[in-house]
Design an enzyme around this catalytic site. Sequence first.
Site, PDB file in Angstrom:
ATOM      1  N   GLU A 283       0.805  -1.226   0.000  1.00  0.00           N
ATOM      2  CA  GLU A 283       0.000   0.000   0.000  1.00  0.00           C
ATOM      3  C   GLU A 283       0.834   1.270   0.000  1.00  0.00           C
ATOM      4  O   GLU A 283       0.498   2.230   0.688  1.00  0.00           O
ATOM      5  CB  GLU A 283      -0.929  -0.024   1.213  1.00  0.00           C
ATOM      6  CG  GLU A 283      -0.238   0.041   2.594  1.00  0.00           C
ATOM      7  CD  GLU A 283       0.094  -1.306   3.205  1.00  0.00           C
ATOM      8  OE1 GLU A 283       0.211  -2.294   2.456  1.00  0.00           O
ATOM      9  OE2 GLU A 283       0.229  -1.386   4.440  1.00  0.00           O
ATOM     10  N   HIS A 307      -8.152  -3.568  -1.404  1.00  0.00           N
ATOM     11  CA  HIS A 307      -7.433  -3.693  -0.134  1.00  0.00           C
ATOM     12  C   HIS A 307      -6.365  -2.596  -0.010  1.00  0.00           C
ATOM     13  O   HIS A 307      -6.303  -1.893   1.004  1.00  0.00           O
ATOM     14  CB  HIS A 307      -6.793  -5.078  -0.029  1.00  0.00           C
ATOM     15  CG  HIS A 307      -6.058  -5.298   1.257  1.00  0.00           C
ATOM     16  ND1 HIS A 307      -6.667  -5.811   2.376  1.00  0.00           N
ATOM     17  CD2 HIS A 307      -4.784  -5.012   1.619  1.00  0.00           C
ATOM     18  CE1 HIS A 307      -5.790  -5.846   3.367  1.00  0.00           C
ATOM     19  NE2 HIS A 307      -4.638  -5.375   2.938  1.00  0.00           N
ATOM     20  N   GLU A 308      -5.545  -2.456  -1.052  1.00  0.00           N
ATOM     21  CA  GLU A 308      -4.460  -1.465  -0.974  1.00  0.00           C
ATOM     22  C   GLU A 308      -5.036  -0.043  -0.912  1.00  0.00           C
ATOM     23  O   GLU A 308      -4.507   0.816  -0.210  1.00  0.00           O
ATOM     24  CB  GLU A 308      -3.491  -1.626  -2.153  1.00  0.00           C
ATOM     25  CG  GLU A 308      -2.913  -3.036  -2.342  1.00  0.00           C
ATOM     26  CD  GLU A 308      -2.399  -3.694  -1.078  1.00  0.00           C
ATOM     27  OE1 GLU A 308      -2.005  -2.986  -0.135  1.00  0.00           O
ATOM     28  OE2 GLU A 308      -2.424  -4.946  -1.011  1.00  0.00           O
ATOM     29  N   HIS A 311      -6.127   0.882   2.540  1.00  0.00           N
ATOM     30  CA  HIS A 311      -5.017   1.310   3.397  1.00  0.00           C
ATOM     31  C   HIS A 311      -4.815   2.823   3.378  1.00  0.00           C
ATOM     32  O   HIS A 311      -4.201   3.377   4.293  1.00  0.00           O
ATOM     33  CB  HIS A 311      -3.712   0.652   2.954  1.00  0.00           C
ATOM     34  CG  HIS A 311      -3.450  -0.674   3.606  1.00  0.00           C
ATOM     35  ND1 HIS A 311      -3.326  -0.812   4.962  1.00  0.00           N
ATOM     36  CD2 HIS A 311      -3.275  -1.913   3.084  1.00  0.00           C
ATOM     37  CE1 HIS A 311      -3.079  -2.090   5.247  1.00  0.00           C
ATOM     38  NE2 HIS A 311      -3.051  -2.777   4.127  1.00  0.00           N
ATOM     39  N   GLU A 330      -4.118  -3.966   9.443  1.00  0.00           N
ATOM     40  CA  GLU A 330      -4.633  -4.974   8.510  1.00  0.00           C
ATOM     41  C   GLU A 330      -6.062  -5.422   8.802  1.00  0.00           C
ATOM     42  O   GLU A 330      -6.817  -5.735   7.892  1.00  0.00           O
ATOM     43  CB  GLU A 330      -3.688  -6.174   8.450  1.00  0.00           C
ATOM     44  CG  GLU A 330      -2.318  -5.839   7.851  1.00  0.00           C
ATOM     45  CD  GLU A 330      -2.379  -5.315   6.421  1.00  0.00           C
ATOM     46  OE1 GLU A 330      -3.472  -5.285   5.821  1.00  0.00           O
ATOM     47  OE2 GLU A 330      -1.316  -4.918   5.909  1.00  0.00           O
ATOM     48  N   ASP A 387       8.497 -10.795   9.720  1.00  0.00           N
ATOM     49  CA  ASP A 387       8.277 -11.533   8.460  1.00  0.00           C
ATOM     50  C   ASP A 387       8.007 -13.012   8.721  1.00  0.00           C
ATOM     51  O   ASP A 387       7.303 -13.669   7.963  1.00  0.00           O
ATOM     52  CB  ASP A 387       9.501 -11.420   7.539  1.00  0.00           C
ATOM     53  CG  ASP A 387       9.643 -10.016   6.960  1.00  0.00           C
ATOM     54  OD1 ASP A 387       8.615  -9.320   6.855  1.00  0.00           O
ATOM     55  OD2 ASP A 387      10.777  -9.635   6.624  1.00  0.00           O
ATOM     56  N   TYR A 395      -5.219  -9.796   9.969  1.00  0.00           N
ATOM     57  CA  TYR A 395      -6.193  -9.461   8.925  1.00  0.00           C
ATOM     58  C   TYR A 395      -7.581  -9.987   9.306  1.00  0.00           C
ATOM     59  O   TYR A 395      -8.549  -9.231   9.398  1.00  0.00           O
ATOM     60  CB  TYR A 395      -5.815 -10.115   7.587  1.00  0.00           C
ATOM     61  CG  TYR A 395      -4.550  -9.614   6.957  1.00  0.00           C
ATOM     62  CD1 TYR A 395      -4.597  -8.799   5.835  1.00  0.00           C
ATOM     63  CD2 TYR A 395      -3.300  -9.961   7.456  1.00  0.00           C
ATOM     64  CE1 TYR A 395      -3.435  -8.350   5.208  1.00  0.00           C
ATOM     65  CE2 TYR A 395      -2.132  -9.511   6.845  1.00  0.00           C
ATOM     66  CZ  TYR A 395      -2.209  -8.711   5.735  1.00  0.00           C
ATOM     67  OH  TYR A 395      -1.058  -8.264   5.139  1.00  0.00           O
TER      68      TYR A 395
HETATM   69 ZN   LIG Z   1      -2.868  -4.810   3.896  1.00  0.00          ZN
END
Ligand SMILES: [Zn+2]
Length: 614
Positions: A283, A307-308, A311, A330, A387, A395
Amino acid sequence: MARLDPHSYTESSQPLAKHVALTLYFDFAARTIHGSALLTLPAAHTGPLLLDTRSLLIHSVLDPRTTAPIPFSFPSDPTPDPVLGQPLCLSLSAQSAALVVFSTSPSSSALQWLSPAQTASKAQPFVYTQCQSIHARSLFPCQDTPAARLVFSARLNLPHPLTAVMAAARAAAPRDPVPGEAGSACPDALWCAAGRSVEEFIMDRPIPPYLFAFAAGDIAARDVGLRTRVHAEGGAALLDAAAREFAGAEEMIRAGEALFGPYEWGRFDLLVLPPSFPYGGMENPMMVFLTPTVIKGDASGAQVVAHELAHSWTGNLITNKTNEHFWLNEGFTTYAERRIVEVVQGEETAALNMGIGWRGLNDEMDRFKDNMEFTKLKPNLEGIDPDEIYSQVPYEKGFQFLWRIERQVGRPTFDVFLKKYIAKFKFQSIDTETFLEFLKANLPGIENQIDLKQWVEGTGIPPDAMEPLSSIYSKIVSLSNEFKLGNIPKKQEVANWSGQEWELYIENLPKSVEPSQIAALDAHYRLSESRDYEVKVAFLQLAISSGCKEYFGEVERTLKQVGRMKYLRPLYTALVQGNAEEAKLSARRIFAETRDTYHPIAQGVVESILAKHS
Ligand SMILES: [Zn+2]
């Protein structure tokens, strides 16, 4: 002394830089950027100032007014922390700015350098950044915590005929280099050499460092809407396909504005990256970065774009203070994405997305069954590489939490709350406690109706989470159940299915089934050859888990074509988690042959999957 963030050396007692001016010289042959970062503090500071770095070579630190050296040291010398990197400590004396002269290294994890052969056009090299979660520090020294928002300007020096794009506004047209303007970043002999050009950008809205982004290569562009231009490397055909796929961008922005308030970033451009891009989308403000796998020819890539785009309000406007509060980014964005999808693509599509999300959330409970900490909305991430534990939990559990509140208070009330929340905290970085306080103040009594503590601090899926039922969802789940009895869906039952219906269908099947059933399903519907990677990968994962060796070839081709972690994770995991030695060996061989084509973040993730099952 106290750290602001478990993933940064930034000290709460030290001032946060408000502006950084970057000068960057790109050396494609050496896969290195020589640069300088001029950091400006809100006021003069005396004493230590800790910055995050990783894989950076620090050449000097200067006072920009006098060019006198500023003393610096590496407190953790000689062993950098494997997750955090190496703190750089400047010793300031009544100074409000510091110019750090540095070079990146080929192992800087924010950068992927592609040779011409690794690009679609095969003609020119390409480089792009991915700074989330904590990779900005491998690009330039900074206070690499989302708590530290800053504005920036950037001056990039590139070889002809490459051009650059940034998640920022273009400040001037590309031009010839001017002697002296690189300062200490690079000698004039390099900066002003024949065949170099300079591009300048500016970001005047404060962003967290993980949203810093650029790409450089043989990039072309096409307008697709009032505020949207698609950029891509790879020629006219890809640009055409991308322009068709994303033609609805403006409609989505308007839907977002109606739901969440004004779009604050001016442009909403899209950059389609080469297939090695490790995420579906990133994003980056003003210019979202996308994997080419979202271009499917049926506008279904719109979900990733939604979705992006979402953001732009939740994440980029209101940011999680640290990664322990990542759900504020998220979870809110997943909720906002589905509201936008509902407006532009209808309730059925939104319900399908929710169903796929619900399956994903349940799968994560299984993945983390031995470490339920990571099933919390607000986990303890001290010493944890973000990560490595990246998952659907922030999410989908975040989505479920917000949907639960919506069901409690009703949608009209919740919509008013959301707009108010965004207006109140825009351009700030906040934590879960701040959200909960605001929630209780604005929806009085909510804490008596919903067990907020269980939602935020508890493990697993709370009992008042809800499986998202809809007629299409129920129909697909019942067809999946039929499969367990040996029944393949009939042609007319799947006639209108797009990729999302198939994805949900496959994900509701048992994790391992009779190989003969796999063969029968594929014979009918050719799922292993689907052009939709979501479908193809879900099917191949099931096939490998079910012990079907005849699909090894297709799995290998897929792992060599794309570097999106959403596909690498399940396919490598399916290969190594069973008892089949042959599958494990082929996973290792494929990774050895393909490693260099993956982004450094994806390389790390695959390495950890292979290590866990060695
Ligand atoms: Zn996202």
